[in-house]
Design an enzyme around this catalytic site. Structure first.
Site: not given
Ligand code: UFG
Length: 337
Positions: A125, A149, A153
């Protein structure tokens, strides 16, 4: 015929990769404990491809179960998707994350080597990159994690690299996924999160289908063009085809190679909401909420290496990702249930 064992093959990325492999002439065997997936996804894979394959319901941490699979099937390569994957949950129950995610890799490698299976692709990841890097992240960017998590990885990457060094003929490809989203264009398979989705696109999908009232946008005061978080969203079918490209590579090399899989493009939370609104045909409501702990402003990949070495690039657009997610979500409002 090359036969590939998919560990965790009933899950979101595993099931999409199963389709791409079957459609590209590979045979597959699936092992999954169904702890966070559904057997129905595999029935749908069969429906899409018109092909059948063996399925074992077993925990990848149990070496004896793996031994049986390797004894009953001539396996040429393994793709290891199995494991727990919720960032927030990993902070609450770190012991379980380390136990499950590390034991799965250890048992798998022991059983593989014992049975002379020397090729493995591991689902890593972008979370293994530390926050102090400049974007875009290359495979050489600094490593470091902010939650258990992510550490599982990175530790699994280390374990696999050490095994490759010590075992002549052993071949490892580590795939660092950015943000996989979307669904198969058939609408038959897609992401089916249990409970409240943690990730942005599955949450938006549930708002679009009327299961939730509004989207919470976690912060609009980041140093980004519209103030909301920027990520590298990658269509899951592109990600699946990245595994087919990596399989070709892993079978013809030894040692370890690492590849980012992303589009190389940053998309904001508001861009995503806008594109999804277009896909589902109505304006989706959102509320600006506080920043989520641990989030970075901007993350996207430099995916040059995958292009140059694997000949792989992502081809699908943000609108494709949203349209295909909506097609899945609207036809399966309760996922596989
Ligand atoms: N976000 C919101 N509202 C939500 C969910 C997310 O505004 O309800 C925002 C977050 O703040 C972030 C973006 O949307 O800016 C993406 O968030 P995600 O939770 O979809 O994804 P992340 O980038 O935080 O994390 C994902 C995976 C992880 C992985 C990571 C790798 O969930 O498992 O990408 O960069 F490790």
């Amino acid at each position: 015929m090359t036969r590939v064992l998919l560990c965790g093959g009933a899950g979101y990325i595993g099931s999409h990769t199963a389709v791409e492999l079957l459609e590209n002439g590979y045979d597959i065997v699936v092992v999954d404990d169904l702890s966070n997936s559904s057997k129905e996804s595999l029935e749908r894979v069969k429906k899409i491809t018109g092909k059948d394959f063996p399925f074992y319901q077993a925990d990848v941490c149990h070496k004896s179960a793996l031994d049986r699979i390797f004894e009953e099937n001539q396996i040429d390569a393994v793709i290891h998707f199995a494991g727990k994957k919720a960032v927030g949950e990993s902070v609450q129950i770190p012991l379980e994350y380390y136990r499950i995610n590390l034991n799965a890799t250890l048992a798998l490698c022991e059983s593989m080597i014992q049975h002379g299976v020397m090729n493995i692709i591991f689902s890593s990841s972008a979370t293994v990159y530390s926050a102090d890097n400049k974007v875009p992240f290359t495979e050489k960017s600094h490593l470091g994690c902010s939650n258990p998590y992510g550490w599982t990885k990175l530790m699994n990457e280390q374990i696999l690299q050490d095994i490759a060094k010590a075992t002549p003929g052993f071949s490892v490809v580590l795939l660092r996924y950015f943000n996989p989203v979307g669904a198969h264009p058939s609408g038959l398979i897609g992401e089916d999160p249990q409970g409240i989705p943690n990730n942005l696109m599955p949450f938006i999908a549930q708002v679009a289908v009327g299961k939730r009232d509004h989207i919470n946008v976690f912060g609009n005061d980041y140093d980004t063009p519209d103030g909301t978080g920027v990520r590298d969203y990658l269509h899951v079918v592109d990600l699946a085809s990245g595994h087919v490209a990596a399989l070709n590579y892993v079978m013809n090399h030894e040692g370890t190679e690492i590849f980012n899989l992303g589009t190389g493009k940053g998309v904001s939370v508001l861009d995503m909401i806008k594109s999804y609104s277009k896909a589902c045909g109505r304006i989706l409501t959102y509320v600006i909420a506080p920043r989520r702990a641990g989030d970075l402003a901007t993350v996207y990949a430099d995916a040059t290496k995958a292009k140059e070495v694997l000949g792989w690039t992502a081809t699908k657009t943000l609108d494709d990702m949203c349209a295909d997610s909506w097609n899945w979500q609207s036809h399966n409002p309760n996922g596989y249930h």
